[in-house]
Design a protein around this motif. Structure first.
Motif, PDB file in Angstrom:
ATOM      1  N   ALA A   1     -45.462 -13.792  -7.663  1.00 41.15           N
ATOM      2  CA  ALA A   1     -45.894 -15.180  -7.845  1.00 41.15           C
ATOM      3  C   ALA A   1     -45.485 -15.711  -9.217  1.00 41.15           C
ATOM      4  CB  ALA A   1     -47.400 -15.288  -7.663  1.00 41.15           C
TER       5      ALA A   1
ATOM      6  N   ASP B   1     -54.652 -12.341  -7.785  1.00 39.18           N
ATOM      7  CA  ASP B   1     -54.609 -11.562  -6.552  1.00 39.18           C
ATOM      8  C   ASP B   1     -55.066 -10.153  -6.871  1.00 39.18           C
ATOM      9  OD1 ASP B   1     -52.884 -12.109  -3.679  1.00 39.18           O
ATOM     10  OD2 ASP B   1     -53.479 -10.057  -4.123  1.00 39.18           O
TER      11      ASP B   1
ATOM     12  N   GLU C   1     -55.171 -20.374  -8.055  1.00 43.80           N
ATOM     13  CA  GLU C   1     -55.093 -19.921  -6.665  1.00 43.80           C
ATOM     14  C   GLU C   1     -55.738 -18.550  -6.561  1.00 43.80           C
ATOM     15  OE1 GLU C   1     -52.180 -19.400  -2.798  1.00 43.80           O
ATOM     16  OE2 GLU C   1     -51.273 -19.917  -4.719  1.00 43.80           O
TER      17      GLU C   1
ATOM     18  N   GLY D   1     -47.600 -16.938  -4.313  1.00 43.87           N
ATOM     19  CA  GLY D   1     -47.765 -18.245  -4.935  1.00 43.87           C
ATOM     20  C   GLY D   1     -47.490 -19.413  -4.015  1.00 43.87           C
TER      21      GLY D   1
ATOM     22  N   LEU E   1     -50.309 -22.648  -4.250  1.00 45.56           N
ATOM     23  CA  LEU E   1     -50.440 -23.333  -5.535  1.00 45.56           C
ATOM     24  C   LEU E   1     -49.103 -23.844  -6.053  1.00 45.56           C
ATOM     25  CD1 LEU E   1     -52.108 -24.276  -7.925  1.00 45.56           C
ATOM     26  CD2 LEU E   1     -51.782 -22.026  -8.953  1.00 45.56           C
TER      27      LEU E   1
ATOM     28  N   GLY F   1     -51.029 -15.588 -14.911  1.00 40.56           N
ATOM     29  CA  GLY F   1     -51.515 -14.801 -13.786  1.00 40.56           C
ATOM     30  C   GLY F   1     -52.367 -13.626 -14.192  1.00 40.56           C
TER      31      GLY F   1
ATOM     32  N   VAL G   1     -47.514 -21.646 -15.444  1.00 41.30           N
ATOM     33  CA  VAL G   1     -48.438 -20.808 -14.677  1.00 41.30           C
ATOM     34  C   VAL G   1     -48.644 -19.476 -15.391  1.00 41.30           C
ATOM     35  CG1 VAL G   1     -48.782 -19.567 -12.485  1.00 41.30           C
ATOM     36  CG2 VAL G   1     -47.779 -21.863 -12.477  1.00 41.30           C
TER      37      VAL G   1
ATOM     38  N   CYS H   1     -53.410 -15.220  -4.392  1.00 41.78           N
ATOM     39  CA  CYS H   1     -52.219 -16.084  -4.415  1.00 41.78           C
ATOM     40  C   CYS H   1     -51.077 -15.589  -3.551  1.00 41.78           C
ATOM     41  CB  CYS H   1     -51.733 -16.241  -5.852  1.00 41.78           C
ATOM     42  SG  CYS H   1     -51.197 -14.677  -6.622  1.00 41.78           S
TER      43      CYS H   1
ATOM     44  N   VAL I   1     -52.459 -17.922 -11.216  1.00 42.48           N
ATOM     45  CA  VAL I   1     -52.412 -17.200  -9.952  1.00 42.48           C
ATOM     46  C   VAL I   1     -53.186 -15.901 -10.100  1.00 42.48           C
ATOM     47  CG1 VAL I   1     -50.284 -18.218  -9.094  1.00 42.48           C
ATOM     48  CG2 VAL I   1     -50.145 -16.226 -10.588  1.00 42.48           C
TER      49      VAL I   1
END
Length: 340
Positions: free
Chosen positions: A129, A120, A95, A101, A104, A142, A140, A98, A118
């Motif tokens: 997220a 951002d 994503e 989150g 996604l 990030g 996940v 994100c 994720v």
């Protein structure tokens, strides 16, 4: 909502976000100095970080984001609208922008992807997220990431998604080139929730009118209990000032198709949604921001969500057949990375 104040301190509870390969992303900064805020008014990427770090911990509450059936159905509905025959599940999805989150994580819960990443520009959003993903038991990782220079290798993802993110990015075409770079050949991107030019115009005026009416009517004696403290109203006004800096673009469906094609995507398609739903939704959200939360109970929540669903039905079954797509509020876009 965390107020912007004059002390650039880091909350001891704020932790750095650790990314793959021993890279350490910057820590969230929810307490920007006044000097940083003033600088952000002239620097859109700094504004993105400050605004979204500021809002990260309260963002889900502000926008009624959840990770239950309501939002799972909403997120999956956006994908199904633009891509009704998706070959699910995708292996690994990312994503872009994100937030907390929302898009996604809810898509993953609906079976769209097996593993997620994720990204951002805001460390605060990545932190929230990842926390949401952990609470949901999802696989996940990030990264804090600039959408114009995504910190992942070529040919990494099967799917890239985003919700209400492209309009924050200075160079949208460059970000789409980066999306195509990190996609595997034949991989697909789906972006939803992008504001149309016409939709942004009427949404902003509806919001301003609702804010003005609510904050003035609640000055009257019998309605003073419905007025937020002035400090909170001033805080919301400061947030709105930064929000005007972080919202850079509006689009027509044709605009996004052109940008995606120019970036190198194939099988590019667009769609539009929410007209009556947006005309109800924006005043509702603005009213919620202007009055004390404890005044709004389950009855209000039922009215807001039920009203949105009824207006969505009207949009999809009546207005979509007679109103040009450019007048709807949200634009969706999808495309594919060419096979080598």
């Amino acid at each position: 909502m965390t107020a912007i104040d004059d002390q650039n301190t880091t909350d001891p509870a704020e932790e750095t976000v650790t990314a793959p390969a021993d890279h350490v992303d910057p820590a969230p900064n929810p307490h920007a100095t006044q000097e940083q805020v003033e600088a952000a008014l002239k620097d859109t990427k700094l504004a993105q970080v400050l605004y979204h770090d500021w809002e990260a911990e309260t963002y889900d509450e502000k926008w009624s984001i959840s990770f239950d059936e309501r939002c799972i159905d909403y997120a999956r509905g956006r994908l199904d609208k633009i891509l009704p025959d998706a070959p699910l599940p995708y292996g690994r999805a990312m994503e872009l922008g994100c937030g907390t989150g929302f898009f996604l994580l809810n898509l993953m819960q609906s079976g769209v992807a097996e593993k997620g990443s994720v990204t951002d520009l805001s460390p605060g959003m990545v932190k929230v997220a990842l926390r949401n993903a952990e609470n949901l038991g999802l696989d996940v990782d990030g990264r804090v990431a600039d959408a114009e220079s995504i910190p992942y290798e070529d040919d990494t993802f099967d799917l890239v998604v985003g919700h209400a993110v492209l309009h924050h990015i200075p160079d949208v075409e460059q970000s789409l080139r980066e999306v195509l770079r990190v996609l595997k050949p034949g991989g697909r991107f789906v972006f939803a929730g992008e504001p149309s030019t016409a939709g942004d115009f009427y949404a902003r005026w509806l919001s301003r009118a609702t804010w003005w009416a609510t904050t003035n009517i609640t000055k009257l004696g019998p309605l003073k209990d419905w007025r937020r403290p002035q400090a909170e109203l001033d805080e919301s006004s400061r947030a709105a000032a930064l929000e005007a800096v972080v919202d850079i673009h509006t689009f027509s469906p044709e605009d996004l198709e052109r940008l995606a094609t120019s970036a190198g995507a194939v099988q590019v398609e667009s769609a539009a949604e929410e007209l009556a739903a947006a005309m109800l939704g924006w005043p509702v959200r603005t009213f919620e921001a202007a009055v004390p939360a404890e005044k709004l109970g389950w009855g209000w929540a039922g009215f807001a969500f039920g009203g949105w669903k009824r207006m969505t039905w009207l949009d999809e079954n009546v207005l979509r057949k007679i109103v040009p797509p450019k007048f709807f509020y949200n634009v969706l876009i999808t495309g594919v990375k060419p096979e080598k």
